[in-house]
Design a protein around this motif. Structure first.
Motif, PDB file in Angstrom:
ATOM      1  N   ALA A 143     -50.564  34.531 114.270  1.00 60.93           N
ATOM      2  CA  ALA A 143     -49.647  34.870 115.323  1.00 60.93           C
ATOM      3  C   ALA A 143     -48.298  34.108 115.382  1.00 60.93           C
ATOM      4  O   ALA A 143     -47.621  34.086 115.689  1.00 60.93           O
ATOM      5  CB  ALA A 143     -50.016  35.836 116.461  1.00 60.93           C
ATOM      6  N   MET A 144     -49.016  32.625 115.349  1.00 65.01           N
ATOM      7  CA  MET A 144     -47.656  31.970 115.925  1.00 65.01           C
ATOM      8  C   MET A 144     -46.805  31.740 115.475  1.00 65.01           C
ATOM      9  O   MET A 144     -45.823  31.279 115.447  1.00 65.01           O
ATOM     10  CB  MET A 144     -48.793  30.809 116.335  1.00 65.01           C
ATOM     11  N   LEU A 149     -41.359  32.486 114.090  1.00 64.58           N
ATOM     12  CA  LEU A 149     -40.383  32.913 112.377  1.00 64.58           C
ATOM     13  C   LEU A 149     -39.404  34.027 112.490  1.00 64.58           C
ATOM     14  O   LEU A 149     -38.022  33.366 112.330  1.00 64.58           O
ATOM     15  CB  LEU A 149     -41.172  34.028 111.151  1.00 64.58           C
ATOM     16  N   VAL A 150     -40.162  34.750 113.898  1.00 59.00           N
ATOM     17  CA  VAL A 150     -39.077  36.165 115.103  1.00 59.00           C
ATOM     18  C   VAL A 150     -37.985  34.567 115.630  1.00 59.00           C
ATOM     19  O   VAL A 150     -37.209  35.768 116.310  1.00 59.00           O
ATOM     20  CB  VAL A 150     -39.663  36.047 115.119  1.00 59.00           C
ATOM     21  N   GLY A 151     -37.876  33.999 115.539  1.00 49.66           N
ATOM     22  CA  GLY A 151     -37.077  32.900 116.845  1.00 49.66           C
ATOM     23  C   GLY A 151     -37.929  33.179 118.811  1.00 49.66           C
ATOM     24  O   GLY A 151     -37.515  33.114 119.285  1.00 49.66           O
ATOM     25  N   LEU A 152     -39.598  33.405 118.745  1.00 51.87           N
ATOM     26  CA  LEU A 152     -39.637  33.040 119.711  1.00 51.87           C
ATOM     27  C   LEU A 152     -40.312  31.982 120.543  1.00 51.87           C
ATOM     28  O   LEU A 152     -41.500  32.220 120.980  1.00 51.87           O
ATOM     29  CB  LEU A 152     -39.866  34.613 120.535  1.00 51.87           C
ATOM     30  N   ALA A 153     -40.551  30.238 119.679  1.00 55.40           N
ATOM     31  CA  ALA A 153     -41.263  29.867 119.797  1.00 55.40           C
ATOM     32  C   ALA A 153     -40.704  29.105 121.529  1.00 55.40           C
ATOM     33  O   ALA A 153     -39.866  29.294 121.865  1.00 55.40           O
ATOM     34  CB  ALA A 153     -40.498  28.851 118.873  1.00 55.40           C
ATOM     35  N   GLN A 169     -37.995  43.459 121.430  1.00 53.68           N
ATOM     36  CA  GLN A 169     -38.263  44.412 119.808  1.00 53.68           C
ATOM     37  C   GLN A 169     -38.490  43.046 118.892  1.00 53.68           C
ATOM     38  O   GLN A 169     -39.192  43.397 117.612  1.00 53.68           O
ATOM     39  CB  GLN A 169     -36.713  44.620 120.027  1.00 53.68           C
ATOM     40  N   ARG A 170     -38.243  41.727 119.063  1.00 53.32           N
ATOM     41  CA  ARG A 170     -38.507  40.730 118.499  1.00 53.32           C
ATOM     42  C   ARG A 170     -40.086  40.350 118.422  1.00 53.32           C
ATOM     43  O   ARG A 170     -40.375  40.079 117.130  1.00 53.32           O
ATOM     44  CB  ARG A 170     -38.344  39.071 118.926  1.00 53.32           C
ATOM     45  N   VAL A 171     -40.563  41.148 119.157  1.00 55.38           N
ATOM     46  CA  VAL A 171     -41.840  41.041 119.809  1.00 55.38           C
ATOM     47  C   VAL A 171     -42.969  41.872 118.773  1.00 55.38           C
ATOM     48  O   VAL A 171     -43.756  41.818 117.552  1.00 55.38           O
ATOM     49  CB  VAL A 171     -42.885  40.446 120.679  1.00 55.38           C
ATOM     50  N   GLY A 172     -41.984  43.220 118.724  1.00 57.15           N
ATOM     51  CA  GLY A 172     -42.456  43.836 118.373  1.00 57.15           C
ATOM     52  C   GLY A 172     -42.591  43.504 116.168  1.00 57.15           C
ATOM     53  O   GLY A 172     -43.496  43.849 115.581  1.00 57.15           O
ATOM     54  N   LEU A 173     -41.189  43.463 116.208  1.00 55.59           N
ATOM     55  CA  LEU A 173     -41.035  43.103 114.713  1.00 55.59           C
ATOM     56  C   LEU A 173     -42.456  41.609 114.531  1.00 55.59           C
ATOM     57  O   LEU A 173     -42.449  42.353 113.051  1.00 55.59           O
ATOM     58  CB  LEU A 173     -40.117  42.822 114.308  1.00 55.59           C
ATOM     59  N   ALA A 174     -42.701  40.569 115.089  1.00 54.14           N
ATOM     60  CA  ALA A 174     -43.204  40.308 114.815  1.00 54.14           C
ATOM     61  C   ALA A 174     -44.807  40.455 114.314  1.00 54.14           C
ATOM     62  O   ALA A 174     -45.270  40.562 114.191  1.00 54.14           O
ATOM     63  CB  ALA A 174     -43.061  38.655 115.644  1.00 54.14           C
ATOM     64  N   ARG A 175     -45.239  41.459 115.003  1.00 55.20           N
ATOM     65  CA  ARG A 175     -46.595  41.959 115.327  1.00 55.20           C
ATOM     66  C   ARG A 175     -46.452  42.881 114.016  1.00 55.20           C
ATOM     67  O   ARG A 175     -47.638  43.515 113.303  1.00 55.20           O
ATOM     68  CB  ARG A 175     -46.390  42.790 116.231  1.00 55.20           C
ATOM     69  N   ALA A 176     -45.537  43.678 113.312  1.00 55.79           N
ATOM     70  CA  ALA A 176     -45.136  43.678 111.982  1.00 55.79           C
ATOM     71  C   ALA A 176     -45.485  43.558 110.625  1.00 55.79           C
ATOM     72  O   ALA A 176     -46.559  43.695 110.148  1.00 55.79           O
ATOM     73  CB  ALA A 176     -44.350  45.485 112.359  1.00 55.79           C
ATOM     74  N   LEU A 177     -44.927  42.189 111.401  1.00 54.73           N
ATOM     75  CA  LEU A 177     -45.002  41.253 110.187  1.00 54.73           C
ATOM     76  C   LEU A 177     -45.924  40.227 109.874  1.00 54.73           C
ATOM     77  O   LEU A 177     -46.663  40.334 109.181  1.00 54.73           O
ATOM     78  CB  LEU A 177     -43.932  40.013 110.499  1.00 54.73           C
ATOM     79  N   ALA A 178     -46.535  40.470 110.747  1.00 58.61           N
ATOM     80  CA  ALA A 178     -48.116  39.614 111.080  1.00 58.61           C
ATOM     81  C   ALA A 178     -49.043  40.154 110.117  1.00 58.61           C
ATOM     82  O   ALA A 178     -50.200  38.878 109.742  1.00 58.61           O
ATOM     83  CB  ALA A 178     -48.728  39.015 112.524  1.00 58.61           C
ATOM     84  N   ALA A 179     -48.362  41.438 110.558  1.00 59.96           N
ATOM     85  CA  ALA A 179     -50.101  41.919 109.917  1.00 59.96           C
ATOM     86  C   ALA A 179     -50.523  41.734 108.667  1.00 59.96           C
ATOM     87  O   ALA A 179     -50.813  42.432 107.445  1.00 59.96           O
ATOM     88  CB  ALA A 179     -49.764  43.449 109.772  1.00 59.96           C
ATOM     89  N   ASP A 180     -48.905  41.301 107.922  1.00 62.29           N
ATOM     90  CA  ASP A 180     -48.651  41.197 106.278  1.00 62.29           C
ATOM     91  C   ASP A 180     -48.823  42.049 105.232  1.00 62.29           C
ATOM     92  O   ASP A 180     -49.709  42.275 104.104  1.00 62.29           O
ATOM     93  CB  ASP A 180     -49.918  40.124 106.166  1.00 62.29           C
ATOM     94  N   THR A 181     -48.274  43.801 105.714  1.00 67.93           N
ATOM     95  CA  THR A 181     -48.560  44.385 104.701  1.00 67.93           C
ATOM     96  C   THR A 181     -47.581  44.428 104.034  1.00 67.93           C
ATOM     97  O   THR A 181     -46.258  43.769 104.362  1.00 67.93           O
ATOM     98  CB  THR A 181     -48.266  45.824 105.795  1.00 67.93           C
TER      99      THR A 181
END
Length: 349
Positions: A143-144, A149-153, A169-181
């Protein structure tokens, strides 16, 4: 093999839906259906989406685009037709199989963020990994990585209420990307954002896609957004009216409906040197200034006006492709030069 494909896909809401599908297949338009109590949302969609492609579906309210994405995610069952995800037909799966497919193959980014309000940024991003039952330390590390990656460090410990709309919205995008689908479904993901933040999110999605090469289905009602993001665009009005690249749609609109849609688009930012060039014939091009094929027309004005010779358009290997002149630019930026046949049928490709 395509990452995602649909074949003869229909969705009709209301009693008598299957009879309505039969009428639609016979050529009846949706406003001419004999049963006025049904609503035909998706009509005879056929397309394949390649792995790593951004496929944009756009249309006005009621065009069926949100119904389509919900069918792709297994949330809405088709009335007729089939959906294939990574070679597996969705209708052939059990409820458990559909849940597993959504967990392992498909992630979703929603218009209104859908964040868990009492969890931090990091915990929200890790939520999908928690569902996958990854060990705590592993999911937090993953997750970190995605937060960065989405600029929320630096924002990872904040709650959603402490963030701006763009950051949420970056959090929502990061959550989808973290799932690695492999497949990412985005339903009007940026439409709730202010214009400047929306543009920033579009730019970030393009940059992320260069790194991650996801297969993305992006739903929007904004043609400028579609033109900016999409490798290909499907313009819908129940049926797919036209499917093609941004340049295809601008230069060769299928009918008057598409022409009206594209009237307000800034063509200079969409069309490239390759799209507006013409053959150079027998001309000696050795002294011509060169320009890369993918340079937007908006960046050519000064260069094309500062020389008496045409600009030579070249590809990545410096092979000459054609020439650009002030005349070709002016012609390409004038919508009146597009002449769709009045009786042309809706196109799919």
């Amino acid at each position: 093999m395509s990452a995602l494909a649909v074949d003869s896909l229909y969705k009709v809401f209301g009693k008598g839906a299957h009879q309505a599908v039969a009428e639609l297949k016979s050529g009846v338009q949706r406003d001419q259906l004999s049963n006025k109590k049904v609503t035909a949302a998706v009509i005879d969609h056929n397309f394949e989406i390649a792995s790593g492609e951004i496929f944009v579906v756009m249309g006005l309210s009621g065009s069926g685009k949100s119904t389509l994405i919900r069918m792709l995610n297994g949330l809405v069952e088709p009335t007729a037709g089939s959906i294939w995800i990574d070679g597996v037909e969705l209708s052939g799966l059990s409820k458990k199989g559909v849940r597993e497919l959504r967990r392992d193959k498909i992630s979703m980014v929603f218009q209104h963020f859908a964040l868990l309000p009492h969890r931090s940024v990091l915990e929200n991003v890790a939520f999908g990994l928690e569902i996958k039952k990854l060990p705590s330390s592993e999911r937090m590390d993953k997750a970190m990585e995605t937060v960065e990656l989405v600029g929320l460090a630096g924002e990872e410990d904040k709650l959603p209420a402490q963030l701006s709309g763009g950051m949420r919205q970056r959090v929502g995008l990061a959550r989808a990307l973290a799932a690695d689908t492999e497949i990412l479904l985005m339903d009007e993901a940026f439409s709730a954002l202010d214009p400047l933040i929306r543009q920033e999110m579009q730019d970030q999605l393009i940059e992320l896609q260069r790194k991650l090469h996801k297969t993305i289905v992006f739903i929007t009602h904004d043609l400028n957004e579609a033109m900016k993001l999409g490798d290909r665009i499907a313009i819908c009005d129940g049926r797919i009216v036209q499917l093609g690249t941004a340049e295809d749609i601008l230069m060769h609109p299928a009918n008057e409906y598409v022409t009206e849609f594209t009237a307000e688009v800034d063509r200079s930012r969409v069309l490239t040197a390759e799209a507006v060039m013409e053959p150079f014939g027998d001309a000696d091009t050795s002294d011509f200034a060169t320009v890369e094929a993918d340079v937007p027309v908006s960046e050519l004005y000064e260069q094309v006006l500062s020389t008496d010779s045409p600009l030579l358009v070249v590809n990545g290997r410096s092979d000459p492709l054609g020439v650009v002149t002030p005349r070709t630019i002016i012609k390409s930026l004038t919508p009146e030069n597009d002449s769709p046949a009045a009786d042309q049928e809706p196109q799919q490709a």
